[in-house]
Design an enzyme around this catalytic site. Structure first.
Site, PDB file in Angstrom:
ATOM      1  N   ASP A 255       1.406   3.444   5.171  1.00 29.86           N
ATOM      2  CA  ASP A 255       0.621   4.643   5.470  1.00 29.86           C
ATOM      3  C   ASP A 255       0.793   5.079   6.917  1.00 29.86           C
ATOM      4  O   ASP A 255       0.667   6.253   7.245  1.00 29.86           O
ATOM      5  CB  ASP A 255      -0.856   4.406   5.154  1.00 29.86           C
ATOM      6  CG  ASP A 255      -1.042   4.395   3.655  1.00 29.86           C
ATOM      7  OD1 ASP A 255      -0.787   3.332   3.040  1.00 29.86           O
ATOM      8  OD2 ASP A 255      -1.356   5.456   3.094  1.00 29.86           O
TER       9      ASP A 255
HETATM   10  O1  MRU Z   1      -5.119   4.515  -1.020  1.00 34.85           O
HETATM   11  P1  MRU Z   1      -3.755   4.942  -1.495  1.00 34.85           P
HETATM   12  O2  MRU Z   1      -3.525   4.723  -2.935  1.00 34.85           O
HETATM   13  O3  MRU Z   1      -3.419   6.346  -1.019  1.00 34.85           O
HETATM   14  O4  MRU Z   1      -2.768   3.964  -0.711  1.00 34.85           O
HETATM   15  C1  MRU Z   1      -1.388   4.096  -0.924  1.00 34.85           C
HETATM   16  C2  MRU Z   1      -0.580   3.088  -0.191  1.00 34.85           C
HETATM   17  O5  MRU Z   1      -1.082   2.253   0.527  1.00 34.85           O
HETATM   18  C3  MRU Z   1       0.916   3.219  -0.308  1.00 34.85           C
HETATM   19  O6  MRU Z   1       1.543   1.975  -0.227  1.00 34.85           O
HETATM   20  C4  MRU Z   1       1.430   4.098   0.845  1.00 34.85           C
HETATM   21  O7  MRU Z   1       0.689   5.275   0.944  1.00 34.85           O
HETATM   22  C5  MRU Z   1       2.864   4.445   0.670  1.00 34.85           C
HETATM   23  S1  MRU Z   1       3.151   5.537  -0.691  1.00 34.85           S
HETATM   24  C6  MRU Z   1       4.806   5.902  -0.669  1.00 34.85           C
END
Ligand code: MRU
Length: 379
Positions: A255
């Site tokens: 993220d």
């Molecule tokens: O809370 P989320 O489902 O948005 O978290 C998503 C993640 O942690 C993913 O691993 C990250 O955003 C990468 S997506 C290509």
């Protein structure tokens, strides 16, 4: 058939509602930035690249409909101010993934630039925004294919023991077509291994508490007929300790990657990295350059989103009647009523535990002093 989660055509945006997956494949229309903000906040769309793109396209849809109805503010600068206010609002939906603020900053620069020209009309500014938002959708897929190729090559050359040509890979959360414009990052690496004939097996973790692994990654793996097994998060240590069918690499998304390589990703990622180091398994982060935040020096500066307690104490699923066999979607309580809950959505994996950061511009590895030089990826 390619799995499509974001549909955008001529100012009309719709997204697959991820809250209903894998039970129902239902698209919802997003016509305004307000609807985009709500969909991101409620996690009808999630995943760092996907939320940035849906935010940008939700505002593009709103602008397109204002253009068609002749309801745009009259002057170019007024449209610029309108767009920048909406972008700031969209960025407030979720704090940890940097892709959203990165996209907003880039779009803001385009709009500010365009609204400064004396000859620019209100329509020109809106159209410049729409064009740039649409380009982000296409660029993300392209980048993901390159990430997939780079990651697959790295694993085949640096993670496989001599004599083995097919990798066993474990991934966490959902980083596939549902989390991006398409193909995916970490799941894109698995897709590329599969396409190249270099994948023996993939494991996906359930990813408590929100179950992005069991609901979404499992759905994508089945969709693409990739040989795969689902495990709960607590089974990873046992899996890595098995001498037979050894896992060659753990590949996760991100993220936000700080300048030193510290990586914010779905809660549970840090634990996987610790386990990987203990068992001598390669630990890789796959992310586009839009996820690398050189302005953030280390993980200490990253804000970790905390989510509602209900995501831990309740679970949504398909309820099956034992007698009739009838099934309906429902939510059940799974914790003692009244217990306090801590629900951080992400954790930080220290760069020391990461073997490589796979991007569209190549795989960053540490130097002999154990430091990443991520700025070099942007040259
Ligand atoms: O809370 P989320 O489902 O948005 O978290 C998503 C993640 O942690 C993913 O691993 C990250 O955003 C990468 S997506 C290509």
């Amino acid at each position: 058939m390619v799995l499509e989660a974001i549909r955008y055509n001529d100012g009309k945006l719709s997204i697959i509602d991820q809250l209903q997956l894998p039970f129902l494949e239902r698209f919802i229309e997003i016509q305004t930035s307000e609807a985009g903000w709500q969909a991101i906040k409620k996690m009808q769309v999630r995943g760092a690249p996907a939320i940035a793109i849906v935010a940008a396209l939700s505002l593009a849809s709103e602008l397109q409909s204002l253009l068609t109805q002749g309801k745009l503010p009259g002057r170019a600068e007024e449209v610029g101010v309108f767009i920048i206010e909406k972008l700031n609002y969209l960025v407030s939906s979720r704090p940890t993934a940097v892709n959203l603020s990165d996209a907003a900053r880039k779009l803001e620069a385009i709009v500010s630039d365009r609204s400064k020209y004396t000859e620019s009309t209100a329509q020109d500014v809106a159209n410049a925004f729409i064009k740039a938002a649409e380009a982000m959708l296409a660029k993300d897929i392209e980048d993901n294919m390159a990430i997939g190729e780079n990651g697959a090559r790295w694993i085949c050359t640096k993670a496989l023991p001599a004599g083995r040509s097919k990798a066993i890979v474990l991934t966490h959360c959902n980083t596939g077509s549902l989390a991006t414009s398409g193909y995916g990052t970490a799941l894109g690496v698995i897709r590329s291994l599969m396409l190249n004939g270099s994948l023996r097996h993939a494991y996906c973790t359930e990813t408590r508490p929100y179950n992005q692994g069991s609901r979404l990654t499992a759905f994508e793996l089945l969709h693409d007929k990739i040989p795969a097994s689902l495990i709960t998060d607590s089974m990873v240590a046992a899996l890595l300790s098995r001498p037979a069918d050894r896992v060659d690499a753990i590949v996760v998304g991100a993220d936000r990657v700080a300048a030193n390589g510290d990586t914010a990703n779905k809660i549970g990622t840090y634990g996987l990295a610790v386990l990987a180091r203990h068992h001598g398994v390669k630990f890789l982060v796959a992310a586009p350059l839009t996820t690398i935040d050189l302005a953030t020096q280390s993980g200490d500066e990253i804000i970790i989103e905390e989510r509602p307690s209900s995501e831990v104490t309740r679970i949504k699923g398909l309820q099956e009647d034992d007698v009739t066999g009838d099934a309906k979607l429902g939510t059940v309580r799974i914790a003692a009523e009244g217990i306090d809950v801590w629900n951080p959505a992400f954790d930080i994996t220290p760069f020391a535990l990461i073997d490589g950061i796979i991007t569209e511009n190549g795989v960053a590895e540490k130097d002999e002093d154990g430091r990443f030089h991520l700025e070099e990826l942007f040259d």
